[in-house]
Every structure is written in structure tokens, then in C-alpha cells.
Design a protein around this motif. Structure first.
Motif, mmCIF file in Angstrom:
data_model
loop_
_atom_site.group_PDB
_atom_site.id
_atom_site.type_symbol
_atom_site.label_atom_id
_atom_site.label_comp_id
_atom_site.label_asym_id
_atom_site.label_seq_id
_atom_site.Cartn_x
_atom_site.Cartn_y
_atom_site.Cartn_z
ATOM 1 N N ARG A 8 17.266 -31.672 19.894
ATOM 2 C CA ARG A 8 17.410 -30.490 20.755
ATOM 3 C C ARG A 8 16.472 -30.574 21.961
ATOM 4 N NH1 ARG A 8 17.719 -25.186 16.803
ATOM 5 N NH2 ARG A 8 19.901 -25.390 16.199
ATOM 6 N N VAL A 15 19.423 -31.534 30.309
ATOM 7 C CA VAL A 15 20.157 -30.550 31.125
ATOM 8 C C VAL A 15 19.242 -29.897 32.153
ATOM 9 C CG1 VAL A 15 21.653 -28.528 31.071
ATOM 10 C CG2 VAL A 15 21.528 -30.005 29.088
ATOM 11 N N LEU A 16 18.066 -29.443 31.691
ATOM 12 C CA LEU A 16 17.276 -28.536 32.526
ATOM 13 C C LEU A 16 16.330 -29.243 33.500
ATOM 14 C CD1 LEU A 16 16.484 -25.686 29.996
ATOM 15 C CD2 LEU A 16 18.296 -25.813 31.715
ATOM 16 N N SER A 79 31.905 -30.380 14.670
ATOM 17 C CA SER A 79 31.450 -28.983 14.714
ATOM 18 C C SER A 79 31.899 -28.305 13.425
ATOM 19 C CB SER A 79 32.046 -28.274 15.931
ATOM 20 O OG SER A 79 33.447 -28.160 15.814
ATOM 21 N N PRO A 85 28.627 -21.186 14.261
ATOM 22 C CA PRO A 85 28.461 -22.633 14.205
ATOM 23 C C PRO A 85 27.320 -22.945 13.240
ATOM 24 C CG PRO A 85 28.698 -21.914 16.474
ATOM 25 C CD PRO A 85 28.540 -20.676 15.637
ATOM 26 N N LEU B 166 26.464 -14.852 20.510
ATOM 27 C CA LEU B 166 26.861 -16.213 20.872
ATOM 28 C C LEU B 166 28.247 -16.219 21.529
ATOM 29 C CD1 LEU B 166 26.169 -19.231 20.681
ATOM 30 C CD2 LEU B 166 27.413 -19.282 18.521
ATOM 31 N N VAL B 190 31.840 -25.494 19.132
ATOM 32 C CA VAL B 190 30.380 -25.547 19.298
ATOM 33 C C VAL B 190 29.748 -26.268 18.101
ATOM 34 C CG1 VAL B 190 28.279 -24.176 19.528
ATOM 35 C CG2 VAL B 190 30.415 -23.377 20.560
ATOM 36 N N ASP B 192 26.288 -27.134 18.005
ATOM 37 C CA ASP B 192 24.940 -26.622 17.806
ATOM 38 C C ASP B 192 24.627 -25.689 18.972
ATOM 39 O OD1 ASP B 192 22.455 -26.276 16.729
ATOM 40 O OD2 ASP B 192 21.641 -28.206 17.397
ATOM 41 N N SER B 193 23.769 -24.709 18.720
ATOM 42 C CA SER B 193 23.333 -23.867 19.832
ATOM 43 C C SER B 193 21.898 -23.443 19.582
ATOM 44 C CB SER B 193 24.244 -22.650 19.982
ATOM 45 O OG SER B 193 23.933 -21.689 19.011
ATOM 46 N N TRP B 194 21.133 -23.343 20.651
ATOM 47 C CA TRP B 194 19.751 -22.890 20.524
ATOM 48 C C TRP B 194 19.311 -22.271 21.846
ATOM 49 C CZ3 TRP B 194 21.406 -27.860 21.050
ATOM 50 C CH2 TRP B 194 20.878 -28.638 22.079
ATOM 51 N N GLU B 196 16.503 -21.494 24.879
ATOM 52 C CA GLU B 196 15.396 -22.141 25.573
ATOM 53 C C GLU B 196 15.044 -21.253 26.760
ATOM 54 O OE1 GLU B 196 14.182 -25.138 24.401
ATOM 55 O OE2 GLU B 196 12.526 -24.788 25.810
ATOM 56 N N TRP B 199 17.639 -19.630 28.973
ATOM 57 C CA TRP B 199 18.896 -20.361 28.777
ATOM 58 C C TRP B 199 19.318 -20.357 27.315
ATOM 59 C CZ3 TRP B 199 21.191 -21.932 33.187
ATOM 60 C CH2 TRP B 199 20.379 -22.105 34.324
ATOM 61 N N MET B 201 21.508 -22.948 25.003
ATOM 62 C CA MET B 201 22.089 -24.285 25.035
ATOM 63 C C MET B 201 23.241 -24.363 24.043
ATOM 64 S SD MET B 201 19.662 -25.239 27.063
ATOM 65 C CE MET B 201 20.047 -26.972 27.220
ATOM 66 N N ARG B 203 26.030 -27.212 22.444
ATOM 67 C CA ARG B 203 26.409 -28.630 22.384
ATOM 68 C C ARG B 203 27.813 -28.792 21.825
ATOM 69 N NH1 ARG B 203 25.628 -33.299 18.837
ATOM 70 N NH2 ARG B 203 24.445 -32.166 17.268
ATOM 71 N N VAL B 216 26.233 -31.102 26.721
ATOM 72 C CA VAL B 216 25.272 -30.024 26.495
ATOM 73 C C VAL B 216 25.276 -29.102 27.707
ATOM 74 C CG1 VAL B 216 22.900 -29.475 25.894
ATOM 75 C CG2 VAL B 216 23.879 -31.648 25.198
ATOM 76 N N PHE B 217 25.571 -27.831 27.456
ATOM 77 C CA PHE B 217 25.623 -26.846 28.531
ATOM 78 C C PHE B 217 24.413 -25.930 28.417
ATOM 79 C CE2 PHE B 217 30.014 -27.924 27.585
ATOM 80 C CZ PHE B 217 30.575 -28.123 28.831
ATOM 81 N N ALA B 218 23.843 -25.565 29.576
ATOM 82 C CA ALA B 218 22.820 -24.521 29.614
ATOM 83 C C ALA B 218 23.451 -23.308 30.284
ATOM 84 C CB ALA B 218 21.603 -24.991 30.393
ATOM 85 N N ARG B 230 24.774 -25.175 33.698
ATOM 86 C CA ARG B 230 24.487 -26.592 33.958
ATOM 87 C C ARG B 230 24.963 -27.429 32.788
ATOM 88 N NH1 ARG B 230 18.397 -25.739 36.088
ATOM 89 N NH2 ARG B 230 18.310 -28.004 36.271
ATOM 90 N N LEU B 231 25.217 -28.710 33.079
ATOM 91 C CA LEU B 231 25.813 -29.594 32.083
ATOM 92 C C LEU B 231 25.154 -30.964 32.121
ATOM 93 C CD1 LEU B 231 28.207 -30.787 30.281
ATOM 94 C CD2 LEU B 231 29.410 -31.141 32.447
#
Lengths: 195, 245
Positions: A8, A15-16, A79, A85, B166, B190, B192-194, B196, B199, B201, B203, B216-218, B230-231
Motif C-alpha cells: 500500500r 500515485v501521489l 477482487s 471489498p 466507499l 475493487v 483493495d482500498s485505504w 491516505e 485521498w 486509494m 486498487r 491505483v486511483f487516488a 489521479r492514477l
């Protein structure tokens, strides 16, 4: 778990922080028509539906509602949806599933997406209790549990919110949720309602 | 028979017979009733209409004898028991096209009807009991009562959190240019998601040039600004960043 967290952190940075990419998106490939390799009228070979009978390692042994037996392989790239998810460890024997992926030469479906116990119900709200909706669906009763922090509501097609206070007894709703196997109960992922 | 009995039993049977014989929605009620299992789909509607005619005939006989009404009430209870056992998802279809499976309220109603033929007091109470026991009248008293209870007790209040659902993030993502650029190539839901900072994220798994990669998208977590999504596409085997957007 550490590897997952490391992954992660790495992906977040990709990305960032605006890392330099080695290539660019080829529009010809991005907009190519999706390959559609299903004969008209024939069952889709890349889709499996049924209940899980056995789990061995990352292989699921699934019996379809038409009695057809299937093997489904899950990888780190698959997934897994079960209310939200989630990870493969949450999948249990007795769960129902829909799987989409690629059929291998040996007949195994290499799953890309797995939706476990997912249900899509159009119903009326017959009453509302503490974090529970009692639904009437074609004459049968369904107990739909709200999971605070997870359950979302979409009113009139606007972005999903967690506020459920506009739901009305007697109202018509569409519910996406996770079935609790062998019961008439579900956990709610999303409620769609008009106000 | 007392006038109360005549009016109550006669009223119920006239309503139900009149509905079966003349109502526009009668075929709909017939199709969802247990008659469909009992006599078969082909004969459902004319049998249903005939039952309606019999009910009206029984109403006409009521001032002279109660026997036809007693027989009809017993047959009604038998029909409910048959429906309950053999066609549990079917409705009663008795006096409206309202769909609700045969349950204790239908049996109670049939019991009240039968008892009213013998006990005048039951016929008097029957006007209220019949209203309360008929599912088609629920919208006039039961539903408003439950709505009123919800307004007083707020049973779903604890579902509301400060966290953005989500699903809302996914909806925003799907309206973004970054997602539309690669949407065709995504192979999974999806993964995974988390979160930050500001943002969230997300996946997804993607196939690109015969390689399995992570898209991976933000997505802005607290605002609806799909233009800022963003990607980064990262190769799953060698962690090479294939492209960003």
C-alpha cells in the motif's frame, strides 16, 4: 500483513508523488473493443455461479444452481467482495458466489472478480427497527441489517451517503447486500431509494 | 340472525364476491392466489369469477338460512389451509389484488366470519376486526403507525457516520477522466482500498499489453472533485510504473 501494508505504501507513493512512468497509455489498446468470445445462446465460459462446497488452498469447489460443478482459482490480483471489498480469508464454505475471470485450458476459472453472497433485491419496507429494515419481497419477508460505517444510501441517484433517516416505511427500495447463508437475512451494502 | 350479523357477513361476502366478479384487477388477484395451484393456470380466472358469483348468491340466501354461508366459510378455511401448505408464496386473493402471503391474519379473519354467523357480538366486533385483519387496509392505519414510530424513535440514527462511504468514492471515480481512460482495461472490481490523508486509494487489477498490473486511483475523500482523480498503473511482477495520469 506487513507485505500488504508495504505494498500500500509503495502504491500510494506511485500515485501521489508523481513518480516517473516508463511508458504511456497506448490509446489503440485502451479503446480496443473488448474481446467477446461467447457463442450466442451458449453459457459464458468466463463466469461461474454457485455455492462453495470445499476450499483447498486458493481453489474453490463450487456447485452451480444448475448442478454444474466448477473449480475457481483465486489469486492476489482477484477482487473479493463480501459486503465490502475484502480478502480471500473471509470466504467460507457454504457461501454463494458469482465469479468472473478467464477459463484455463484445464477447466479451472482463474477468477478476476469474486462477489460472495451478493444479492440485489427490489422490495418494500414493511417496518424499521433498531438498525434493521424489514423488507417484503414478492410476499416473502427479508430481514436486512444495517452495518454502521459500511451501509450507504443513494437517494434519487445522488452520491451515496451514510444518512438513512429519509427511508420510509411503505417505501420502495432496491438493496444490494450480502446474504447470510441459509437464512432470510442480509447485511446491507447499499440502499437505493426515492424521496 | 340479527341485523348486525346480516350486515357484517353479507357485507363481507358482497364485497368479496363483487370484487371477484366485476373488478378490473380481479384476474391479477386470481393469478397470484392459491387457486392457480389448485385448478391450474388455464382455469384460474373463470373459477375465480364463479366463486364470486357463488358468494353473491349466498348473500341473497342469508335472510332465509345461514347454512350456505357456514358451508362457504368452512370451504374458505379449507382453501386457506390448502394455500398455506401447497402454495406458500401465493396470496389469498380474497377481496383485493394486494399481494401478501396467507398467514395467521387470513385464518383469524375466516374464523371471525364463521363465528359471526352464530354469535351476534362477534359480528359487531367484526367491523373493527375485519378492518384490522385485512392486509389491504394496512396502508390506512398500520403503515402510518409504523412511520410515526420511526419519526419518534429514529432507529437508523446510528448508521450516520462522518466517514465517506466507499460506494460514494467509487461513484466519484467512475465520473473521472482518469477512470474513463483505462476503464476498458480493468479486469476486476475493487481489490483493495485505504485512506491516505485527504485521498482514498482504490486498487483494481488490469490487463495491459499482456501483463497483469495494478491500477491505483487516488480519489478526493472529502470533496466531490472527479477532475482531481489521479492514477498510476504498476506492473505486478516487477513494480515498474507503466504510466500515470
Amino acid at each position: 500483513m506487513t507485505t500488504k501494508l508495504d505494498r500500500r505504501v509503495f502504491l500510494t507513493a506511485a500515485v501521489l508523488t508523481g513518480a516517473t512512468a516508463v511508458g504511456s497509455l497506448d490509446p489503440a489498446e485502451a479503446f480496443a473493443a473488448p474481446k467477446f468470445d461467447v457463442e450466442p445462446g451458449a453459457p459464458d465460459p468466463n463466469f461461474v455461479e454457485g455455492r462453495i462446497g470445499t476450499i483447498t488452498g486458493t481453489m474453490l469447489f463450487v456447485t452451480g444452481s444448475d448442478g454444474v460443478f466448477n473449480r475457481v482459482r483465486v489469486t492476489g490480483a482477484t477482487s473479493v467482495w463480501k459486503l465490502t471489498p475484502t480478502s480471500f480469508e473471509k470466504v467460507a464454505v457454504g457461501d454463494g458466489l458469482y465469479a468472473r475471470g478467464v477459463r484455463m485450458a484445464d477447466g479451472v476459472l482463474a477468477a478476476e472478480s469474486l462477489w460472495v453472497n451478493i444479492v440485489n433485491i427490489e422490495a418494500h419496507i414493511s417496518s424499521i427497527g433498531r438498525n434493521v429494515l424489514h423488507l417484503e419481497h414478492h410476499g416473502s419477508k427479508i430481514v436486512a441489517h444495517v452495518v454502521p460505517g459500511t451501509t450507504a444510501t443513494v437517494y434519487n441517484g445522488t452520491p451515496a451517503i451514510s444518512d438513512m433517516s429519509l427511508l420510509k416505511v411503505g417505501g420502495h427500495v432496491k438493496v444490494i447486500g450480502a446474504w447470510i447463508p441459509d437464512t432470510n437475512e442480509i447485511q446491507i451494502a447499499t440502499v437505493y431509494a426515492g424521496v | 340472525m340479527s341485523p348486525w350479523q346480516l350486515v357484517f357477513v353479507g357485507g363481507v361476502l358482497a364485497w368479496s364476491g363483487g370484487f371477484k366478479l366485476f373488478a378490473r384487477t380481479a384476474p391479477v388477484a386470481a393469478a397470484s392466489s392459491a387457486l392457480r395451484t389448485l385448478v391450474g393456470q388455464r382455469h384460474t380466472v373463470w373459477v375465480y369469477r364463479t366463486v364470486g358469483a357463488v358468494e353473491l348468491a349466498v348473500v341473497a340466501s342469508l335472510p332465509f338460512t345461514r347454512m350456505p354461508a357456514v358451508v362457504l366459510s368452512l370451504a374458505f378455511i379449507g382453501y386457506l389451509a390448502y394455500g398455506r401448505l401447497k402454495a406458500p408464496t401465493s396470496s389469498c386473493g380474497c377481496s383485493s389484488a394486494h399481494r401478501s402471503p396467507i398467514g395467521w391474519r387470513n385464518f383469524a379473519f375466516a374464523g371471525v366470519l364463521l363465528a359471526a354467523l352464530f354469535v351476534p357480538a362477534v359480528a359487531v366486533a367484526g367491523f373493527v376486526l375485519g378492518f384490522a385483519l385485512s392486509p389491504q387496509f394496512d396502508r390506512y392505519w398500520l403503515i402510518p403507525l409504523r412511520q410515526w414510530k420511526v419519526r419518534l424513535t429514529h432507529p437508523l440514527a446510528s448508521a450516520q457516520t462522518d466517514e465517506t462511504p466507499l460506494h460514494s468514492t467509487v461513484q466519484q471515480l467512475q465520473r473521472s477522466d482518469a477512470y474513463r481512460k483505462v476503464g476498458q482495461l480493468l479486469r476486476s472490481d475493487v481489490v483493495d482500498s485505504w485512506d491516505e490523508g485527504e485521498w482514498r486509494m482504490l486498487r483494481y487489477t488490469m490487463r495491459y499489453q499482456e501483463r497483469t498490473a495494478s491500477a491505483v486511483f487516488a480519489v478526493p475523500r472529502h470533496a466531490d472533485e472527479p477532475a482531481r482523480v489521479r492514477l498510476a498503473v504498476v506492473d505486478d511482477t516487477d513494480d515498474a510504473i507503466l504510466f500515470t495520469a
